[in-house]
Write an enzyme that holds these catalytic residues in place. Structure first.
Site, PDB file in Angstrom:
ATOM      1  N   LYS A  10     -14.528  66.285  18.524  1.00 37.05           N
ATOM      2  CA  LYS A  10     -14.650  64.945  19.102  1.00 37.05           C
ATOM      3  C   LYS A  10     -13.816  63.979  18.253  1.00 37.05           C
ATOM      4  CE  LYS A  10     -18.477  66.424  21.841  1.00 37.05           C
ATOM      5  NZ  LYS A  10     -19.900  66.696  22.003  1.00 37.05           N
ATOM      6  N   THR A  28     -19.106  68.333  14.687  1.00 37.85           N
ATOM      7  CA  THR A  28     -18.044  68.990  15.446  1.00 37.85           C
ATOM      8  C   THR A  28     -16.685  68.571  14.923  1.00 37.85           C
ATOM      9  OG1 THR A  28     -17.147  69.384  17.665  1.00 37.85           O
ATOM     10  CG2 THR A  28     -17.893  67.167  17.214  1.00 37.85           C
ATOM     11  N   THR A  41     -26.772  66.718  32.965  1.00 36.81           N
ATOM     12  CA  THR A  41     -26.376  66.057  31.719  1.00 36.81           C
ATOM     13  C   THR A  41     -27.298  64.872  31.435  1.00 36.81           C
ATOM     14  OG1 THR A  41     -24.101  66.727  32.166  1.00 36.81           O
ATOM     15  CG2 THR A  41     -24.412  65.040  30.494  1.00 36.81           C
TER      16      THR A  41
END
Ligand SMILES: *Cc1c(COP(=O)(O)O)cnc(C)c1O
Length: 404
Positions: A247, A244, A362
């Site tokens: 982040k 990514t 999560t």
């Protein structure tokens, strides 16, 4: 039909279970990380953010900010189209080359997010390779799970980080079926790290391809920030490395790297790559600057390691239980969604400390936690303050201390 009543019924059940999500309304302040303003009903106040995925504070690095401003002034705000129809900008290609170099691969492909990169790549691979079987680690991120589901390929779950179980499952699949072993390097919620080398040893025996999500590792591990696969010198044995830009690199977007043929295949067939507007070129400029900086600079990684170790040591000294792992993620287990939220509320209201309670889905029910991510920009005083707060709360809430 009263649709709102249908919606509210399910929302109420979330609330009753303590799993309803309340967002903290933050206002990040460039140059002040990890400080941010928190907007609440009773006003605005400064808080210290302890759960950001801007792990190294690169989202506010002067070089990265300047790069994005330069990019906007030179190219405007948006890409102007999908990659196929007028949206491919020179800066996208420069970023893709930077990423291919970061991981030592022939090629790279950027997406609008890491989520989309996993979803689009796995769904394309799984649906277009005949008889494909995807072997997915049981701890994989929702974006991988959804991509695999959408591919409608045969999916085999293997026990989290369990190489023996993986081998048993690989052995059971006919030799001529294409097999993809999908896993992560650093798992974001427990902070544990996959036994990558052992996985590769097994995978190579069965001629499978490997798909690794290094989202929580890129920028932070390896001499140039190429992730755990770089740190262990294993990148060239991995077929596809996904990451990514949102982040540790502090921007937004996702990517895959691999052989030229692999990236061309995804580029040519993945709906989630083709039918969406390309990232703003200025984002590509900023991300490339951030990646290039972290290829050279060790300061941020060293600072992060230091503060992670310091927080762990001080938690131990106070007998506050936290999950042991080899990463930068420090989970403090609470094991109950209501208690976790109560602790987080106290930390915010009384101590100006923001840490988001992590709950189902999560993490599994019963493993609710506070997840701390120390950065190089958290000072020793920030850590002291956090420890004081937790120590005081631990006494108040009479939560069992770890056995010394
Ligand atoms: C956050 C995350 C993603 C998605 O990345 P984004 O760029 O935030 O969309 C993918 N995989 C894992 C393991 C993640 O934690």
């Amino acid at each position: 039909m009263d649709f709102d009543a249908l919606f509210n019924e399910q929302l109420d059940s979330l609330k009753n279970d303590g799993n309803y999500r309340y967002f903290a309304e933050l206002e990040r302040k460039a140059g002040k990380f990890p400080r941010a303003a928190s907007h609440a009903e009773d006003g605005v106040r400064d808080v210290t953010v302890w759960c950001s995925n801007d792990y190294l504070g690169m989202g506010q690095h002067p070089k990265v900010i300047d790069a994005m401003i330069e990019g906007v002034q030179r190219t405007g705000t948006g890409a102007g189209g999908t990659r196929n129809i007028s949206g491919t900008n020179h800066d996208h290609l420069l970023l893709e080359r930077e990423l291919a170099d970061l991981h030592g691969k022939e090629s790279a492909l950027i997406f609008t997010s890491g989520y989309v990169s996993n979803w689009a790549s796995l769904s394309t691979l799984g649906s277009r390779l005949e008889n494909c079987v995807i072997l997915s680690d049981a701890g994989n991120h929702a974006s991988m799970i959804e991509g695999i589901r959408h591919s409608r390929a045969h999916k085999v779950l293997w026990k989290h980080n369990d190489v023996e179980d993986l081998e048993m499952k690989l052995r059971a699949i006919p030799a001529h079926y294409p097999k993809i072993v999908a896993f992560e390097s650093v798992y974001s919620m427990d902070g544990d790290i996959a036994p990558i080398e052992a996985i590769l040893d097994v995978v190579e025996k069965y001629g499978a391809m490997t798909y690794i999500d290094e989202v929580h590792a890129v920028g932070m591990y390896g001499k140039r920030g190429g992730g755990v696969s770089e740190e262990l010198g294993l990148a060239d044995r991995i077929t596809l490395i996904e990451g990514t830009l949102g982040k540790a690199f502090g921007c937004v977007g996702g990517y895959i790297t691999g052989s030229a043929a692999l990236c061309d295949f995804i580029r040519s067939f993945a709906s989630g790559f083709i039918f969406t507007t390309a990232l703003p070129p200025a984002v590509a400029v900023a991300a490339r600057t951030s990646i290039a900086h972290l290829k050279e600079s060790e300061m941020e990684r060293a600072g992060q390691r230091r503060q992670v170790a310091r927080l762990r040591k001080m938690l131990d000294a106070q007998g506050i239980p936290h999950m042991d792992n080899n990463s930068h993620i420090v989970p403090v287990m609470i094991g109950d969604p209501v208690k976790t939220k109560m602790l987080a509320d106290h930390l915010m209201d009384e101590w100006g400390i923001y840490v988001q309670p992590i709950n189902y889905p999560t993490v599994p029910k019963g493993t609710e936690r506070l997840r701390f991510t120390p950065s190089p920009l958290h000072t020793d005083a920030d850590i002291d303050h956090l420890i004081n707060a937790l120590t005081s709360l631990w006494k108040q809430c009479a939560i069992a201390h770890a056995v010394a």
